[in-house]
Scaffold this active site. Structure first.
Site, PDB file in Angstrom:
ATOM      1  N   ASN A  11       4.949   5.358  -3.207  1.00  0.00           N
ATOM      2  CA  ASN A  11       5.509   6.604  -2.466  1.00  0.00           C
ATOM      3  C   ASN A  11       7.676   6.504  -3.317  1.00  0.00           C
ATOM      4  O   ASN A  11       7.750   5.452  -2.781  1.00  0.00           O
ATOM      5  CB  ASN A  11       6.084   5.968  -0.678  1.00  0.00           C
ATOM      6  N   LYS A  13       9.693   8.460  -2.924  1.00  0.00           N
ATOM      7  CA  LYS A  13      10.825   8.906  -2.057  1.00  0.00           C
ATOM      8  C   LYS A  13      11.389   9.904  -3.016  1.00  0.00           C
ATOM      9  O   LYS A  13      11.124  10.268  -3.908  1.00  0.00           O
ATOM     10  CB  LYS A  13      10.715   7.346  -1.524  1.00  0.00           C
ATOM     11  N   HIS A  97       5.529  10.605   7.370  1.00  0.00           N
ATOM     12  CA  HIS A  97       6.351   9.497   6.766  1.00  0.00           C
ATOM     13  C   HIS A  97       7.557   9.565   8.251  1.00  0.00           C
ATOM     14  O   HIS A  97       8.051  10.094   8.421  1.00  0.00           O
ATOM     15  CB  HIS A  97       6.588   9.866   5.965  1.00  0.00           C
ATOM     16  N   GLU A  99      10.209   8.821   7.786  1.00  0.00           N
ATOM     17  CA  GLU A  99      11.530   9.083   7.613  1.00  0.00           C
ATOM     18  C   GLU A  99      11.285  10.716   7.336  1.00  0.00           C
ATOM     19  O   GLU A  99      12.646  11.224   8.000  1.00  0.00           O
ATOM     20  CB  GLU A  99      11.897   8.955   6.192  1.00  0.00           C
ATOM     21  N   GLU A 168       2.657   2.056   8.856  1.00  0.00           N
ATOM     22  CA  GLU A 168       4.416   1.585   8.277  1.00  0.00           C
ATOM     23  C   GLU A 168       5.766   1.036   9.400  1.00  0.00           C
ATOM     24  O   GLU A 168       5.370   2.358  10.044  1.00  0.00           O
ATOM     25  CB  GLU A 168       4.370   3.031   7.952  1.00  0.00           C
ATOM     26  N   GLY A 174      11.642  -0.411   3.924  1.00  0.00           N
ATOM     27  CA  GLY A 174      12.894  -0.753   3.128  1.00  0.00           C
ATOM     28  C   GLY A 174      13.413  -2.434   3.366  1.00  0.00           C
ATOM     29  O   GLY A 174      14.672  -1.719   2.831  1.00  0.00           O
ATOM     30  N   SER A 212       7.776  -3.146   2.670  1.00  0.00           N
ATOM     31  CA  SER A 212       7.885  -3.981   2.180  1.00  0.00           C
ATOM     32  C   SER A 212       6.862  -4.654   1.322  1.00  0.00           C
ATOM     33  O   SER A 212       6.676  -6.063   0.432  1.00  0.00           O
ATOM     34  CB  SER A 212       9.153  -5.558   2.459  1.00  0.00           C
TER      35      SER A 212
END
Ligand code: 13P
Length: 250
Positions: A11, A13, A97, A99, A168, A174, A212
């Site tokens: 991904n 991003k 996701h 985010e 996730e 991250g 991660s």
């Protein structure tokens, strides 16, 4: 252990550029040689779909989008329809996701609508679920992921076995703080049990871990019985790292 092919999806991003994408994909495709033991995909920013479609043509790397609209077409400024994604050879669409949930207010209902729209068009949604640090510390991990999965488990007219699910944990995204293989497996087992209760084909569903994942920890995570692949952010932007993760997914 199950025998389905694992899936490693990068991904990107909101990262990349024409020159960087080309260098990255050329290195990944060269590194894969005759192919990979697992399925491989990259979820790229929408403006680069055409470039990535042409760079990956004929390779083992499938194209994924990072989102998809729940609407078919029309006055939805900034959105991308499934038909548009299909024009560029997109195979998988990330849906929900964290985010998107966090910064764009995507609810469980919207996530389910998006997954449904993708499936109806023949795209495979990669449906993301995961708890925040606060939720984990409050002992709510199971309840949160079960609620998020429950929202998508009964997709009208579609079998849940056609989707990919990505766990996730938000606190691991991250941050360099990975869930331990045991922590990840525990949640994956919960998700698998929930899927098994809903479908006799639950063992076909690939459950990816994301947060991660890197070249150093991938093998241990991927060795867990219910971890069928990875959704990789930062490490998917470096060809050697991404290739090592792919190599760990047999
Ligand atoms: P990182 O691998 O950078 O933690 O990102 C994980 C992720 O959000 C993939 O979708």
């Amino acid at each position: 252990m199950n025998s389905k092919k694992k899936l490693i999806a990068g991904n990107w991003k909101m990262n990349g550029g024409l020159a960087a994408n080309e260098a990255l994909l050329k290195a990944i495709i060269a590194g894969l040689g005759d192919g990979a033991a697992c399925d491989v995909a990259v979820a790229v920013p929408a403006p680069y779909l055409a470039q990535v479609q042409s760079l990956t043509f004929g390779s083992a790397v499938a194209v994924a989008s990072q989102d998809v609209s729940q609407h078919e077409a029309g006055a939805f400024t900034g959105e991308m329809s499934v038909a548009m994604l299909k024009d560029f050879g997109v195979r998988y669409a990330l849906v929900g996701h964290s985010e998107r949930r966090q910064y764009h207010g995507e609810s469980d209902v919207v996530v389910a609508e998006k997954a449904q729209r993708a499936l109806a068009a023949g795209l495979t949604p990669i449906i993301c679920v995961g708890e925040t640090l606060q939720e984990r510390e409050a002992g709510q991990t199971e309840a949160v992921v079960k609620r998020q999965l429950a929202a998508v488990i009964h997709l009208n007219g579609h079998c849940i076995s056609e989707v990919v699910v990505a766990y996730e944990p938000v606190w691991a995204i991250g941050t360099g703080r990975t869930a331990s293989p045991e922590q990840a497996q525990a949640v994956h087992a919960v998700l698998r049990a929930q899927l098994s209760a809903a479908s006799e084909h639950a063992d076909r569903i690939r459950l990816l871990y994301g947060g991660s994942m890197n070249a150093a920890n991938a093998a241990q995570l991927l060795a867990q019985p219910d971890i069928d692949g990875g959704l990789v952010g930062g490490a998917s932007l470096k060809a050697p790292d991404f290739l090592q993760i792919i190599a760990a997914a047999r």
